[in-house]
Design a protein around this motif. Structure first.
Motif, PDB file in Angstrom:
ATOM      1  N   LEU A 286     -46.961  -0.218  46.986  1.00 44.82           N
ATOM      2  CA  LEU A 286     -48.348   0.035  47.358  1.00 44.82           C
ATOM      3  C   LEU A 286     -48.649  -0.754  48.625  1.00 44.82           C
ATOM      4  O   LEU A 286     -48.457  -1.977  48.661  1.00 44.82           O
ATOM      5  N   SER A 287     -49.085  -0.057  49.670  1.00 43.37           N
ATOM      6  CA  SER A 287     -49.432  -0.710  50.934  1.00 43.37           C
ATOM      7  C   SER A 287     -50.913  -0.525  51.204  1.00 43.37           C
ATOM      8  O   SER A 287     -51.453   0.564  51.014  1.00 43.37           O
ATOM      9  N   VAL A 288     -51.552  -1.603  51.665  1.00 41.24           N
ATOM     10  CA  VAL A 288     -52.980  -1.581  51.976  1.00 41.24           C
ATOM     11  C   VAL A 288     -53.164  -2.124  53.377  1.00 41.24           C
ATOM     12  O   VAL A 288     -52.726  -3.239  53.683  1.00 41.24           O
ATOM     13  N   GLU A 289     -53.811  -1.333  54.226  1.00 39.03           N
ATOM     14  CA  GLU A 289     -54.122  -1.774  55.574  1.00 39.03           C
ATOM     15  C   GLU A 289     -55.564  -2.257  55.598  1.00 39.03           C
ATOM     16  O   GLU A 289     -56.460  -1.574  55.111  1.00 39.03           O
ATOM     17  N   ALA A 290     -55.777  -3.456  56.159  1.00 39.55           N
ATOM     18  CA  ALA A 290     -57.118  -4.027  56.236  1.00 39.55           C
ATOM     19  C   ALA A 290     -57.416  -4.459  57.665  1.00 39.55           C
ATOM     20  O   ALA A 290     -56.564  -5.059  58.328  1.00 39.55           O
ATOM     21  N   TYR A 291     -58.609  -4.125  58.122  1.00 40.42           N
ATOM     22  CA  TYR A 291     -59.077  -4.568  59.439  1.00 40.42           C
ATOM     23  C   TYR A 291     -60.583  -4.350  59.502  1.00 40.42           C
ATOM     24  O   TYR A 291     -61.156  -3.579  58.732  1.00 40.42           O
ATOM     25  N   ASP A 292     -61.207  -5.056  60.422  1.00 36.40           N
ATOM     26  CA  ASP A 292     -62.643  -4.933  60.624  1.00 36.40           C
ATOM     27  C   ASP A 292     -62.872  -4.055  61.845  1.00 36.40           C
ATOM     28  O   ASP A 292     -62.645  -4.504  62.977  1.00 36.40           O
ATOM     29  N   PRO A 293     -63.311  -2.796  61.666  1.00 39.06           N
ATOM     30  CA  PRO A 293     -63.479  -1.907  62.813  1.00 39.06           C
ATOM     31  C   PRO A 293     -64.522  -2.406  63.809  1.00 39.06           C
ATOM     32  O   PRO A 293     -64.475  -2.057  64.982  1.00 39.06           O
ATOM     33  N   LYS A 294     -65.421  -3.277  63.368  1.00 41.61           N
ATOM     34  CA  LYS A 294     -66.424  -3.840  64.282  1.00 41.61           C
ATOM     35  C   LYS A 294     -65.847  -4.977  65.118  1.00 41.61           C
ATOM     36  O   LYS A 294     -66.456  -5.400  66.089  1.00 41.61           O
ATOM     37  N   HIS A 295     -64.699  -5.501  64.686  1.00 44.20           N
ATOM     38  CA  HIS A 295     -64.074  -6.628  65.382  1.00 44.20           C
ATOM     39  C   HIS A 295     -62.572  -6.405  65.526  1.00 44.20           C
ATOM     40  O   HIS A 295     -61.774  -7.097  64.891  1.00 44.20           O
ATOM     41  N   PRO A 296     -62.151  -5.475  66.372  1.00 44.11           N
ATOM     42  CA  PRO A 296     -60.706  -5.235  66.522  1.00 44.11           C
ATOM     43  C   PRO A 296     -59.962  -6.463  67.035  1.00 44.11           C
ATOM     44  O   PRO A 296     -58.752  -6.588  66.820  1.00 44.11           O
ATOM     45  N   GLU A 297     -60.669  -7.407  67.652  1.00 39.25           N
ATOM     46  CA  GLU A 297     -60.016  -8.619  68.154  1.00 39.25           C
ATOM     47  C   GLU A 297     -59.493  -9.502  67.023  1.00 39.25           C
ATOM     48  O   GLU A 297     -58.675 -10.389  67.251  1.00 39.25           O
ATOM     49  N   TYR A 298     -59.933  -9.262  65.792  1.00 36.09           N
ATOM     50  CA  TYR A 298     -59.435 -10.033  64.653  1.00 36.09           C
ATOM     51  C   TYR A 298     -58.041  -9.576  64.227  1.00 36.09           C
ATOM     52  O   TYR A 298     -57.391 -10.242  63.439  1.00 36.09           O
ATOM     53  N   GLY A 299     -57.607  -8.413  64.707  1.00 37.20           N
ATOM     54  CA  GLY A 299     -56.298  -7.893  64.337  1.00 37.20           C
ATOM     55  C   GLY A 299     -56.362  -7.113  63.031  1.00 37.20           C
ATOM     56  O   GLY A 299     -57.428  -6.826  62.493  1.00 37.20           O
ATOM     57  N   ARG A 300     -55.189  -6.751  62.536  1.00 40.63           N
ATOM     58  CA  ARG A 300     -55.113  -6.004  61.276  1.00 40.63           C
ATOM     59  C   ARG A 300     -53.920  -6.492  60.480  1.00 40.63           C
ATOM     60  O   ARG A 300     -52.996  -7.077  61.029  1.00 40.63           O
ATOM     61  N   ILE A 301     -53.980  -6.246  59.189  1.00 40.10           N
ATOM     62  CA  ILE A 301     -52.908  -6.680  58.292  1.00 40.10           C
ATOM     63  C   ILE A 301     -52.604  -5.537  57.332  1.00 40.10           C
ATOM     64  O   ILE A 301     -53.512  -4.830  56.895  1.00 40.10           O
ATOM     65  N   THR A 302     -51.315  -5.341  57.054  1.00 36.91           N
ATOM     66  CA  THR A 302     -50.898  -4.392  56.034  1.00 36.91           C
ATOM     67  C   THR A 302     -50.178  -5.188  54.950  1.00 36.91           C
ATOM     68  O   THR A 302     -49.123  -5.773  55.194  1.00 36.91           O
ATOM     69  N   LEU A 303     -50.816  -5.256  53.785  1.00 28.14           N
ATOM     70  CA  LEU A 303     -50.253  -5.961  52.632  1.00 28.14           C
ATOM     71  C   LEU A 303     -49.338  -5.017  51.870  1.00 28.14           C
ATOM     72  O   LEU A 303     -49.684  -3.845  51.688  1.00 28.14           O
ATOM     73  N   VAL A 304     -48.203  -5.511  51.409  1.00 22.32           N
ATOM     74  CA  VAL A 304     -47.252  -4.691  50.669  1.00 22.32           C
ATOM     75  C   VAL A 304     -47.072  -5.299  49.271  1.00 22.32           C
ATOM     76  O   VAL A 304     -46.745  -6.480  49.129  1.00 22.32           O
ATOM     77  N   PHE A 305     -47.323  -4.461  48.267  1.00 23.38           N
ATOM     78  CA  PHE A 305     -47.199  -4.864  46.869  1.00 23.38           C
ATOM     79  C   PHE A 305     -46.161  -3.994  46.187  1.00 23.38           C
ATOM     80  O   PHE A 305     -45.933  -2.857  46.599  1.00 23.38           O
ATOM     81  N   ILE A 306     -45.565  -4.522  45.130  1.00 21.52           N
ATOM     82  CA  ILE A 306     -44.722  -3.710  44.266  1.00 21.52           C
ATOM     83  C   ILE A 306     -45.345  -3.769  42.874  1.00 21.52           C
ATOM     84  O   ILE A 306     -45.865  -4.806  42.461  1.00 21.52           O
ATOM     85  N   ARG A 307     -45.352  -2.655  42.211  1.00 19.11           N
ATOM     86  CA  ARG A 307     -45.926  -2.616  40.865  1.00 19.11           C
ATOM     87  C   ARG A 307     -45.027  -3.427  39.930  1.00 19.11           C
ATOM     88  O   ARG A 307     -43.821  -3.232  39.898  1.00 19.11           O
ATOM     89  N   ASN A 308     -45.655  -4.356  39.200  1.00 23.72           N
ATOM     90  CA  ASN A 308     -44.914  -5.253  38.327  1.00 23.72           C
ATOM     91  C   ASN A 308     -45.854  -5.668  37.203  1.00 23.72           C
ATOM     92  O   ASN A 308     -46.789  -6.441  37.418  1.00 23.72           O
TER      93      ASN A 308
END
Length: 193
Positions: A119-141
């Motif tokens: 499971l991958s989740v991309e997170a970012y603040d569209p109002k603040h692109p200067e903060y960057g973005r992160i994609t978290l990767v999880f495995i079901r466990n």
């Protein structure tokens, strides 16, 4: 006078709700990490997390850098040049990990994938692109908090520099002292929070 209905924020559903449940279920975490930068250089170390807002990236012996979050700011310390940089945690993609009570529906989305166990989740603040973005990767466990195990993440800063973090040997919800997040200020050689 007409009554105006105000829409309440929609709760996360499906996989996004599972991610939010996992993040809220993890009070502390320690893990070994390997960090790969855009040039392919790999560093290793130990990650310690304590919510809300505390994180420490203790790099391997011989690497003179340290990253510490104290609940308010992230501090990058480079002992080789006696330099300290601070920025608000909320201005960092890591905020998604450190503040479990933010409404993920406002800044995160599931990234479709091929393997249903991942499971991958991309997170970012569209109002603040200067903060960057992160994609978290999880495995079901099923044995992990909320049924998910954080495997790592890919962070992209505002200059499109990519850093990949891979985690192993994750341990959840064991006691972690607040002193873990102290650091020595190379400009004064005194302990800091």
């Amino acid at each position: 006078m007409p009554v105006i209905a105000i829409a309440a924020p929609q709760p996360a559903t499906g996989d996004l709700a599972a991610v939010q449940h996992h993040l809220r279920s993890v009070e502390t975490m320690t893990a070994a990490f390997s960090q790969t930068d855009r040039a392919g250089k790999v560093l290793t170390g130990v990650l310690t997390l304590k919510k809300p807002g505390k994180i420490r990236f203790q790099y391997e012996k011989g690497v003179p850098i340290l990253i510490v979050g104290d609940g308010h700011a992230l501090t990058f310390i480079d002992y080789s040049v006696k330099q300290v940089q601070r920025w608000p945690i909320g201005n960092s993609p890591l905020a998604v990990l450190l503040n479990p009570y933010r409404d993920m529906t406002k800044f995160a989305k599931i990234v479709p994938g091929i393997d249903p166990r991942i499971l991958s989740v991309e997170a970012y603040d569209p109002k603040h692109p200067e903060y960057g973005r992160i994609t978290l990767v999880f495995i079901r466990n099923a044995a992990a908090p909320g049924g998910l195990m954080l495997q790592g993440w890919v962070a992209l800063d505002s200059q499109n520099n990519r850093t990949t973090i891979r985690l192993s040997n994750q341990q959840f919800n064991a006691p972690v002292s607040d002193r873990t997040f102290n650091w020595n200020d190379p400009r004064r050689n005194s302990p800091k929070n």
